[in-house]
Scaffold this active site. Sequence first.
Site, PDB file in Angstrom:
ATOM      1  N   GLU A  85       0.836  -1.196   0.000  1.00 51.74           N
ATOM      2  CA  GLU A  85       0.000   0.000   0.000  1.00 51.74           C
ATOM      3  C   GLU A  85       0.870   1.244   0.000  1.00 51.74           C
ATOM      4  O   GLU A  85       1.971   1.245   0.536  1.00 51.74           O
ATOM      5  CB  GLU A  85      -0.901  -0.020   1.244  1.00 51.74           C
ATOM      6  CG  GLU A  85      -1.889  -1.176   1.180  1.00 51.74           C
ATOM      7  CD  GLU A  85      -2.786  -1.292   2.408  1.00 51.74           C
ATOM      8  OE1 GLU A  85      -3.904  -1.795   2.246  1.00 51.74           O
ATOM      9  OE2 GLU A  85      -2.374  -0.887   3.503  1.00 51.74           O
ATOM     10  N   CYS A 133       7.604  -6.463   7.088  1.00 57.23           N
ATOM     11  CA  CYS A 133       8.645  -5.798   7.871  1.00 57.23           C
ATOM     12  C   CYS A 133       9.179  -6.792   8.880  1.00 57.23           C
ATOM     13  O   CYS A 133       8.456  -7.643   9.377  1.00 57.23           O
ATOM     14  CB  CYS A 133       8.031  -4.592   8.595  1.00 57.23           C
ATOM     15  SG  CYS A 133       9.245  -3.614   9.513  1.00 57.23           S
ATOM     16  N   CYS A 176       7.390  -3.797  15.614  1.00 57.54           N
ATOM     17  CA  CYS A 176       6.948  -2.831  16.632  1.00 57.54           C
ATOM     18  C   CYS A 176       5.523  -3.228  17.025  1.00 57.54           C
ATOM     19  O   CYS A 176       4.696  -3.515  16.155  1.00 57.54           O
ATOM     20  CB  CYS A 176       6.968  -1.414  16.063  1.00 57.54           C
ATOM     21  SG  CYS A 176       8.597  -0.897  15.482  1.00 57.54           S
ATOM     22  N   CYS A 224       2.273  -1.517  15.405  1.00 59.24           N
ATOM     23  CA  CYS A 224       2.243  -1.265  13.962  1.00 59.24           C
ATOM     24  C   CYS A 224       1.714  -2.482  13.209  1.00 59.24           C
ATOM     25  O   CYS A 224       2.138  -3.606  13.453  1.00 59.24           O
ATOM     26  CB  CYS A 224       3.654  -0.922  13.474  1.00 59.24           C
ATOM     27  SG  CYS A 224       3.743  -0.589  11.709  1.00 59.24           S
ATOM     28  N   CYS A 261      -0.722   6.387   9.887  1.00 60.01           N
ATOM     29  CA  CYS A 261       0.546   5.811  10.333  1.00 60.01           C
ATOM     30  C   CYS A 261       0.300   4.460  10.985  1.00 60.01           C
ATOM     31  O   CYS A 261      -0.533   4.338  11.877  1.00 60.01           O
ATOM     32  CB  CYS A 261       1.213   6.705  11.371  1.00 60.01           C
ATOM     33  SG  CYS A 261       1.505   8.369  10.813  1.00 60.01           S
TER      34      CYS A 261
HETATM   35  N1  SAH Z   1      10.069   1.456   9.559  1.00 59.32           N
HETATM   36  C1  SAH Z   1      10.183   2.892   9.457  1.00 59.32           C
HETATM   37  C2  SAH Z   1       9.217   3.462   8.433  1.00 59.32           C
HETATM   38  C3  SAH Z   1       7.769   3.360   8.806  1.00 59.32           C
HETATM   39  S1  SAH Z   1       7.200   4.966   9.149  1.00 59.32           S
HETATM   40  C4  SAH Z   1       9.980   3.523  10.814  1.00 59.32           C
HETATM   41  O1  SAH Z   1       9.652   2.806  11.744  1.00 59.32           O
HETATM   42  O2  SAH Z   1      10.209   4.714  10.954  1.00 59.32           O
HETATM   43  C5  SAH Z   1       5.680   4.660   9.927  1.00 59.32           C
HETATM   44  C6  SAH Z   1       5.574   5.474  11.199  1.00 59.32           C
HETATM   45  O3  SAH Z   1       4.298   5.193  11.813  1.00 59.32           O
HETATM   46  C7  SAH Z   1       6.630   5.101  12.204  1.00 59.32           C
HETATM   47  O4  SAH Z   1       7.019   6.234  12.920  1.00 59.32           O
HETATM   48  C8  SAH Z   1       5.850   4.146  13.089  1.00 59.32           C
HETATM   49  O5  SAH Z   1       6.455   3.974  14.340  1.00 59.32           O
HETATM   50  C9  SAH Z   1       4.526   4.828  13.152  1.00 59.32           C
HETATM   51  N2  SAH Z   1       3.427   3.966  13.587  1.00 59.32           N
HETATM   52  C10 SAH Z   1       3.341   2.636  13.499  1.00 59.32           C
HETATM   53  N3  SAH Z   1       2.181   2.196  14.013  1.00 59.32           N
HETATM   54  C11 SAH Z   1       1.511   3.287  14.435  1.00 59.32           C
HETATM   55  C12 SAH Z   1       0.248   3.492  15.031  1.00 59.32           C
HETATM   56  N4  SAH Z   1      -0.559   2.472  15.302  1.00 59.32           N
HETATM   57  N5  SAH Z   1      -0.128   4.766  15.311  1.00 59.32           N
HETATM   58  C13 SAH Z   1       0.675   5.806  15.017  1.00 59.32           C
HETATM   59  N6  SAH Z   1       1.894   5.677  14.452  1.00 59.32           N
HETATM   60  C14 SAH Z   1       2.301   4.422  14.164  1.00 59.32           C
END
Ligand code: SAH
Length: 354
Positions: free
Chosen positions: A95, A115, A119, A122, A336
């Site tokens: 996506e 990935c 985390c 995510c 995000c």
């Molecule tokens: N792997 C890289 C690129 C992904 S960016 C990174 O971690 O930076 C996506 C962003 O959204 C990251 O900052 C991630 O931590 C954040 N993110 C992931 N899940 C989320 C959620 N449920 N709510 C808000 N932000 C989230």
Amino acid sequence: MLPMRFIHGLFKSELKDFCTSAQWPAFRCDQLWNWLYVRRVARWDAMTNLPRAMREVLAGEFRIDAATTDESASLLAADGTRRLLARLTDGDSVEEVLIPARGRNTVCVSTQVGCRFNCVFCASGQAGFRRHLAAGEIVGEVLLASAAFGARPSHVVFMGIGEPLDNYDEVIRAVRILNDGDGLAIGARRLTLSTCGVVPGIRRLAGEGLQIELSVSLHAPNDAVRSRLMPVNRRWPVAELLAACADYTRATKRIVTFEYTLIRGCNDTPEHARELADLLRRFPCRANLIPLSPVEEFDGRAPDERTARGFQETLTRAGVNTTLRTSRGAGAKAACGQLRFRRDEATPPTEPHP
Ligand code: SAH
């Protein structure tokens, strides 16, 4: 037989070499590059000023369809954010998100199918990791966005599915192709790479001589909280990560943005805010607070607005430049952390990616 290469994964200099070895005059390379990145056609036979024989050779050598989409798979959120499904040539899909705003069109691209970093909050890694994207596929995502916007995007953020620094070579190759002045010409400062904290990647990036923006997903002010949320912290803890970021700024003169997803009761208390302020006031940087977006697999919630504002104020008072952003795209599951990859089982793999 070698797998076919994606034309959109080549630097202009490499394409020039190919044209030279095929004994085509140099201006043919300029014409081809123009079709690819200025007129942005998706088919060889649309390149009407190239000789048919040349188009046939190109079509036999390269794929031009690294990423395709159909509009029916696109989802529009009430705030104008749009989620596109980019279909890859082997049946996988990732996506991407289009974020229009006055005066700027941003596309958020994926860099991997899945990935490996897991985390907990995510969705992108919940179904595991399948593979890296090739540079041509990442550039292909940007071209799909260009077609959907009806114009070349002004900004590209590497914040979709995957960890860009875990796919370092292909991502940096894509960055350089997007940045090419005769092509899409997206300025380095309009390209933002986000990492969960892959320290060796940050250090390597500092030496590339690129002026791109770096975001770091921090999400916690100490190792205890961060390791619980982000397993990557067990490998590269907070102090090491921040040292790499400070060095990055010294080397590149670019200020790092720390992303901080606020999760109620987990990392959003006044004590967390003070601890974070204490870490970030020590070197030039910015903080960007984002309330958690809902994700099925994680039962956390965003704080109320008052808590979020209070958190921001603590940082601001400590001299840390801090924004509180409401994440866009939630209505299209495009906010995000909400992006996922798909596998279309009905489509057998056609070509392995190079
Ligand atoms: N792997 C890289 C690129 C992904 S960016 C990174 O971690 O930076 C996506 C962003 O959204 C990251 O900052 C991630 O931590 C954040 N993110 C992931 N899940 C989320 C959620 N449920 N709510 C808000 N932000 C989230």
